[in-house]
Design an enzyme around this catalytic site. Structure first.
Site, PDB file in Angstrom:
ATOM      1  N   ASP A   8      43.446  32.693  44.880  1.00 47.72           N
ATOM      2  CA  ASP A   8      42.935  33.714  43.953  1.00 47.72           C
ATOM      3  C   ASP A   8      42.464  33.002  42.691  1.00 47.72           C
ATOM      4  OD1 ASP A   8      42.428  36.345  42.868  1.00 47.72           O
ATOM      5  OD2 ASP A   8      44.248  36.134  41.672  1.00 47.72           O
ATOM      6  N   SER A   9      41.691  33.737  41.883  1.00 45.53           N
ATOM      7  CA  SER A   9      41.272  33.182  40.600  1.00 45.53           C
ATOM      8  C   SER A   9      42.466  32.985  39.667  1.00 45.53           C
ATOM      9  CB  SER A   9      40.274  34.147  39.942  1.00 45.53           C
ATOM     10  OG  SER A   9      40.890  35.412  39.802  1.00 45.53           O
TER      11      SER A   9
ATOM     12  N   CYS B 202      41.405  37.379  46.851  1.00 44.25           N
ATOM     13  CA  CYS B 202      40.642  37.721  45.652  1.00 44.25           C
ATOM     14  C   CYS B 202      39.424  38.501  46.138  1.00 44.25           C
ATOM     15  CB  CYS B 202      40.216  36.434  44.944  1.00 44.25           C
ATOM     16  SG  CYS B 202      39.075  36.684  43.571  1.00 44.25           S
TER      17      CYS B 202
ATOM     18  N   GLU C 103      46.844  38.891  33.261  1.00 45.21           N
ATOM     19  CA  GLU C 103      47.119  37.445  33.178  1.00 45.21           C
ATOM     20  C   GLU C 103      47.984  37.121  31.959  1.00 45.21           C
ATOM     21  OE1 GLU C 103      46.196  34.629  35.126  1.00 45.21           O
ATOM     22  OE2 GLU C 103      45.460  35.959  36.694  1.00 45.21           O
TER      23      GLU C 103
ATOM     24  N   CYS D 173      41.040  44.934  43.592  1.00 42.27           N
ATOM     25  CA  CYS D 173      41.240  43.667  42.895  1.00 42.27           C
ATOM     26  C   CYS D 173      42.713  43.374  43.107  1.00 42.27           C
ATOM     27  CB  CYS D 173      40.927  43.817  41.405  1.00 42.27           C
ATOM     28  SG  CYS D 173      41.432  42.371  40.437  1.00 42.27           S
TER      29      CYS D 173
ATOM     30  N   HIS E 174      44.746  41.743  41.500  1.00 46.37           N
ATOM     31  CA  HIS E 174      45.587  41.810  40.296  1.00 46.37           C
ATOM     32  C   HIS E 174      46.184  43.213  40.114  1.00 46.37           C
ATOM     33  CE1 HIS E 174      43.737  38.004  39.083  1.00 46.37           C
ATOM     34  NE2 HIS E 174      44.564  37.953  38.056  1.00 46.37           N
TER      35      HIS E 174
HETATM   36  N1  DGL Z   1      42.087  39.029  41.702  1.00 51.65           N
HETATM   37  C1  DGL Z   1      40.670  39.000  41.757  1.00 51.65           C
HETATM   38  C2  DGL Z   1      40.098  40.091  42.634  1.00 51.65           C
HETATM   39  O1  DGL Z   1      40.764  40.529  43.558  1.00 51.65           O
HETATM   40  C3  DGL Z   1      39.822  38.939  40.547  1.00 51.65           C
HETATM   41  C4  DGL Z   1      40.228  38.564  39.236  1.00 51.65           C
HETATM   42  C5  DGL Z   1      39.168  37.946  38.351  1.00 51.65           C
HETATM   43  O2  DGL Z   1      38.369  38.631  37.725  1.00 51.65           O
HETATM   44  O3  DGL Z   1      39.211  36.730  38.321  1.00 51.65           O
HETATM   45  O4  DGL Z   1      38.995  40.487  42.444  1.00 51.65           O
END
Ligand code: DGL
Length: 252
Positions: free
Chosen positions: A7-8, A70, A155, A188, A190
């Site tokens: 993931d990012s 991600c 984050e 997402c 997150h």
């Molecule tokens: N967790 C990532 C997703 O599912 C994205 C987060 C980011 O913007 O880096 O899209």
């Protein structure tokens, strides 16, 4: 067996948790590109090059599979990731998100709206509308809502902060006011960290995430994962900037 999860940032941990539960004897390597998060506010070409660059650190680790946990990288950089690791089977999360949404819709056929809550890059790619609309039928509308402030707040570890609730309110208010409750997909990885905040802001809506659907897809493709024994499961953690990772991530 060894599975990579990418993931990012810390979002993919919500998928890792489901994978560890389902495959207790498997080894995991988690990579978060915390030096470059968020991806979702960047251009498609930046996302492609950051993701390809980051996953190159899996190359010496002899993975049996890589889960791109991600949505942003799965929507925009899957080909580049596959080209970087040509010998590793790669699984994105978008297919799982589509599957989880369609399952939810079969149980809640009266839902007239499927709200896709995502980063700006995922929402702009239109991938969920393209994949969901043909299966949902004409009476259910897919609406994509970009929520660019949420990833930086998560984050920072502000999972129940007034700032978070304000930002969510800003993104979902018009949907909750203008529409009857429907299905909201946390598109997402997150966002499952803040699922309770979405439940509060979208009363009556069914909030869906893709973590269990990712685990189910992986089990279908690699049934030998279930034969890997009963743990204890091991995780190697890799972060491109380890200093910014909130502690609760390791307790998940
Ligand atoms: N967790 C990532 C997703 O599912 C994205 C987060 C980011 O913007 O880096 O899209």
């Amino acid at each position: 067996m060894k599975i990579g999860v990418f993931d990012s940032g810390i979002g993919g941990v919500t998928v890792l948790t489901a994978l560890r539960k389902r495959f207790p004897g498997v080894e995991f390597v988690y990579l978060g590109d915390t030096a470059n998060v968020p991806y979702g506010t960047k251009s498609p070409s930046q996302i492609k090059s950051l993701a390809a660059n980051a996953v190159a650190s899996f190359a010496p680790r002899q993975l049996d599979a890589l889960v791109v946990a991600c949505n942003t990288a799965s929507s925009l950089a899957l080909d580049e990731i596959m080209a970087t690791l040509p010998k590793v089977p790669v699984f994105g999360v978008v297919e799982a998100g589509v599957r989880a949404t369609l399952d939810a819709h079969r149980a809640f056929t009266a839902a007239k709206t499927v709200l896709i809550l995502a980063t700006r890059a995922t929402a702009r790619s239109g991938i969920y509308s393209r994949l969901l609309t043909p299966s949902l039928g004409a009476t259910t509308q897919v609406v994509e809502q970009a929520c660019p402030l949420l990833v930086p707040i998560i984050e920072e570890g502000l999972l129940d902060h007034p700032l978070l609730h304000l930002a969510i309110h800003e993104y979902v208010l018009r949907h909750s006011e203008d529409r009857a409750p429907g299905i909201a997909l946390l598109a997402c990885t997150h966002y499952p960290w803040i699922k309770k905040a979405f439940e509060r802001a979208l009363p009556g809506w069914q909030i869906v995430d893709s973590a269990n659907a990712v685990a189910a897809l992986l089990e279908e493709a690699l049934p030998q994962l279930k034969q890997a024994g009963n743990g204890p499961s091991k995780t190697e953690w890799l972060f491109t900037d380890p200093d910014v990772v909130p502690k609760f991530v390791f307790e998940a």
